[in-house]
Scaffold this motif. Structure first.
Motif, PDB file in Angstrom:
ATOM      1  N   VAL A 110     -37.730 -35.563  26.232  1.00  0.00           N
ATOM      2  CA  VAL A 110     -36.791 -36.696  26.194  1.00  0.00           C
ATOM      3  C   VAL A 110     -37.480 -37.982  26.648  1.00  0.00           C
ATOM      4  O   VAL A 110     -37.336 -39.043  26.011  1.00  0.00           O
ATOM      5  N   ILE A 111     -38.235 -37.907  27.742  1.00  0.00           N
ATOM      6  CA  ILE A 111     -38.930 -39.097  28.244  1.00  0.00           C
ATOM      7  C   ILE A 111     -39.930 -39.605  27.211  1.00  0.00           C
ATOM      8  O   ILE A 111     -39.998 -40.811  26.916  1.00  0.00           O
ATOM      9  N   ALA A 112     -40.719 -38.693  26.648  1.00  0.00           N
ATOM     10  CA  ALA A 112     -41.719 -39.093  25.656  1.00  0.00           C
ATOM     11  C   ALA A 112     -41.068 -39.661  24.402  1.00  0.00           C
ATOM     12  O   ALA A 112     -41.548 -40.648  23.835  1.00  0.00           O
ATOM     13  N   TYR A 113     -39.957 -39.058  23.976  1.00  0.00           N
ATOM     14  CA  TYR A 113     -39.269 -39.555  22.785  1.00  0.00           C
ATOM     15  C   TYR A 113     -38.786 -40.990  22.995  1.00  0.00           C
ATOM     16  O   TYR A 113     -38.951 -41.842  22.108  1.00  0.00           O
ATOM     17  N   ASN A 114     -38.221 -41.266  24.144  1.00  0.00           N
ATOM     18  CA  ASN A 114     -37.738 -42.619  24.419  1.00  0.00           C
ATOM     19  C   ASN A 114     -38.881 -43.625  24.489  1.00  0.00           C
ATOM     20  O   ASN A 114     -38.783 -44.737  23.944  1.00  0.00           O
ATOM     21  N   ARG A 115     -39.963 -43.247  25.138  1.00  0.00           N
ATOM     22  CA  ARG A 115     -41.102 -44.156  25.248  1.00  0.00           C
ATOM     23  C   ARG A 115     -41.761 -44.395  23.893  1.00  0.00           C
ATOM     24  O   ARG A 115     -42.094 -45.535  23.541  1.00  0.00           O
ATOM     25  N   PHE A 116     -41.955 -43.328  23.121  1.00  0.00           N
ATOM     26  CA  PHE A 116     -42.578 -43.475  21.813  1.00  0.00           C
ATOM     27  C   PHE A 116     -41.678 -44.237  20.841  1.00  0.00           C
ATOM     28  O   PHE A 116     -42.175 -45.007  20.012  1.00  0.00           O
ATOM     29  N   SER A 117     -40.378 -44.025  20.934  1.00  0.00           N
ATOM     30  CA  SER A 117     -39.455 -44.770  20.078  1.00  0.00           C
ATOM     31  C   SER A 117     -39.549 -46.264  20.372  1.00  0.00           C
ATOM     32  O   SER A 117     -39.518 -47.103  19.458  1.00  0.00           O
ATOM     33  N   HIS A 118     -39.657 -46.593  21.663  1.00  0.00           N
ATOM     34  CA  HIS A 118     -39.827 -47.997  22.045  1.00  0.00           C
ATOM     35  C   HIS A 118     -41.138 -48.555  21.480  1.00  0.00           C
ATOM     36  O   HIS A 118     -41.175 -49.685  20.958  1.00  0.00           O
ATOM     37  N   GLY A 119     -42.210 -47.765  21.561  1.00  0.00           N
ATOM     38  CA  GLY A 119     -43.490 -48.207  21.015  1.00  0.00           C
ATOM     39  C   GLY A 119     -43.450 -48.376  19.502  1.00  0.00           C
ATOM     40  O   GLY A 119     -44.021 -49.330  18.955  1.00  0.00           O
ATOM     41  N   ILE A 120     -42.758 -47.468  18.821  1.00  0.00           N
ATOM     42  CA  ILE A 120     -42.622 -47.565  17.364  1.00  0.00           C
ATOM     43  C   ILE A 120     -41.825 -48.810  16.985  1.00  0.00           C
ATOM     44  O   ILE A 120     -42.165 -49.525  16.028  1.00  0.00           O
ATOM     45  N   ASN A 121     -40.764 -49.082  17.727  1.00  0.00           N
ATOM     46  CA  ASN A 121     -39.960 -50.272  17.440  1.00  0.00           C
ATOM     47  C   ASN A 121     -40.766 -51.559  17.638  1.00  0.00           C
ATOM     48  O   ASN A 121     -40.634 -52.517  16.857  1.00  0.00           O
ATOM     49  N   ARG A 122     -41.586 -51.585  18.676  1.00  0.00           N
ATOM     50  CA  ARG A 122     -42.435 -52.763  18.903  1.00  0.00           C
ATOM     51  C   ARG A 122     -43.446 -52.922  17.775  1.00  0.00           C
ATOM     52  O   ARG A 122     -43.688 -54.051  17.307  1.00  0.00           O
ATOM     53  N   LEU A 123     -44.024 -51.821  17.330  1.00  0.00           N
ATOM     54  CA  LEU A 123     -44.991 -51.893  16.231  1.00  0.00           C
ATOM     55  C   LEU A 123     -44.309 -52.328  14.934  1.00  0.00           C
ATOM     56  O   LEU A 123     -44.869 -53.110  14.158  1.00  0.00           O
ATOM     57  N   GLU A 124     -43.094 -51.831  14.697  1.00  0.00           N
ATOM     58  CA  GLU A 124     -42.355 -52.231  13.499  1.00  0.00           C
ATOM     59  C   GLU A 124     -42.052 -53.728  13.511  1.00  0.00           C
ATOM     60  O   GLU A 124     -42.172 -54.415  12.486  1.00  0.00           O
ATOM     61  N   ALA A 125     -41.657 -54.239  14.679  1.00  0.00           N
ATOM     62  CA  ALA A 125     -41.405 -55.673  14.788  1.00  0.00           C
ATOM     63  C   ALA A 125     -42.682 -56.474  14.579  1.00  0.00           C
ATOM     64  O   ALA A 125     -42.662 -57.552  13.947  1.00  0.00           O
ATOM     65  N   LYS A 126     -43.790 -55.954  15.065  1.00  0.00           N
ATOM     66  CA  LYS A 126     -45.075 -56.631  14.899  1.00  0.00           C
ATOM     67  C   LYS A 126     -45.470 -56.671  13.430  1.00  0.00           C
ATOM     68  O   LYS A 126     -45.964 -57.694  12.929  1.00  0.00           O
ATOM     69  N   LEU A 127     -45.270 -55.574  12.727  1.00  0.00           N
ATOM     70  CA  LEU A 127     -45.577 -55.542  11.295  1.00  0.00           C
ATOM     71  C   LEU A 127     -44.671 -56.506  10.528  1.00  0.00           C
ATOM     72  O   LEU A 127     -45.115 -57.151   9.565  1.00  0.00           O
ATOM     73  N   ALA A 128     -43.414 -56.579  10.936  1.00  0.00           N
ATOM     74  CA  ALA A 128     -42.481 -57.491  10.268  1.00  0.00           C
ATOM     75  C   ALA A 128     -42.925 -58.946  10.463  1.00  0.00           C
ATOM     76  O   ALA A 128     -42.860 -59.749   9.520  1.00  0.00           O
ATOM     77  N   ARG A 129     -43.386 -59.285  11.664  1.00  0.00           N
ATOM     78  CA  ARG A 129     -43.864 -60.650  11.900  1.00  0.00           C
ATOM     79  C   ARG A 129     -45.121 -60.948  11.090  1.00  0.00           C
ATOM     80  O   ARG A 129     -45.290 -62.049  10.555  1.00  0.00           O
ATOM     81  N   PHE A 130     -46.011 -59.953  11.006  1.00  0.00           N
ATOM     82  CA  PHE A 130     -47.223 -60.133  10.207  1.00  0.00           C
ATOM     83  C   PHE A 130     -46.874 -60.313   8.731  1.00  0.00           C
ATOM     84  O   PHE A 130     -47.429 -61.193   8.050  1.00  0.00           O
ATOM     85  N   ALA A 131     -45.943 -59.509   8.234  1.00  0.00           N
ATOM     86  CA  ALA A 131     -45.522 -59.618   6.834  1.00  0.00           C
ATOM     87  C   ALA A 131     -44.871 -60.977   6.573  1.00  0.00           C
ATOM     88  O   ALA A 131     -45.097 -61.591   5.520  1.00  0.00           O
TER      89      ALA A 131
END
Length: 235
Positions: free
Chosen positions: A199-220
């Motif tokens: 559960v802890i890892a899922y929450n942390r990784f989900s947060h990291g994935i969301n940050r990366l997705e936002a970063k890709l959106a800004r780059f695009a």
């Protein structure tokens, strides 16, 4: 001498309450539950370590890629050198450049259509990369939500076994009840041991994935703005 014997027996019994002894003394059903939860825990930690390393490398690689991209003065040359990269940012760039070349190859350029296709191509590439990167997160979510209930099943079964022992021996002393209750609680502990890190890892990784997705959106968005200005300069 007869008074000392029960205390020696209790001490010996207490000494045998160890994880290995609890597993060996457990019922076959509880053993299966424990083994399943132990395998789930090992699998969870393997995913946590591998995914953590992969996400960290991907994030750092995308950061460096974007820095190099915005510093370059020749997009075509940069694209030729980075087109085979597996980084999500490189895939977004490749989708944009490929669609740009296709849309501007014709003599009459449809500017509005080109803009729409560019936005769609890069957005689809970004979503595809995020989906591939987060593919194994569902395993962590499954283990985190299911493992406590599997451990609870082992708990219920062990308590049922304890009551069965009471009925069979017509004796409700601690020596009769303790083994079943101990193995039941041990199954619960293993279930929590598997679920909590998941559960802890899922929450942390989900947060990291969301940050990366936002970063890709800004780059695009930035790349889209660059291509849009270039499109306006086309005659």
């Amino acid at each position: 001498m007869s008074i000392a014997l029960p205390s020696v027996s209790l001490a010996t019994g207490a000494a045998t309450i160890s994880p290995v002894a609890l597993f060996l003394q457990a019922d076959i059903v509880v053993k299966i539950v424990m083994l399943g939860l132990l395998l789930a825990s090992i699998w969870t930690w393997a995913i946590i370590i591998s995914f953590g390393v992969k996400l960290s490398r991907t994030r750092k690689g995308c950061d460096q890629f974007e820095k190099d991209f915005w510093r370059t003065e020749d997009i075509d040359r940069f694209f030729e050198g980075k087109s085979k990269s597996d980084l999500p940012a490189a895939k977004v760039m490749a989708a944009g450049v490929t669609e740009w070349r296709r849309s501007t190859a014709a003599r009459a350029i449809d500017r509005d259509g080109t803009r729409d296709r560019l936005a769609t191509a890069m957005s689809s590439a970004s979503a595809s990369e995020i989906d591939q990167l987060s593919d194994r997160l569902n395993i962590l979510a499954t283990v985190g939500s299911v493992a406590p209930f599997v451990g609870l099943f082992g708990t219920v079964w062990g308590i049922m076994r304890a009551f069965t022992s009471i009925a069979a021996e017509q004796n409700s002393s601690l020596a009769v009840v303790a083994p079943g209750i101990a193995e039941a609680l041990f199954a619960t502990a293993i279930g929590l041991f598997a679920a909590i890190p998941a559960v802890i890892a899922y929450n942390r990784f989900s947060h990291g994935i969301n940050r990366l997705e936002a970063k890709l959106a800004r780059f695009a968005d930035g790349f889209y703005a660059m291509l849009s200005r270039e499109l306006e300069a086309q005659k």
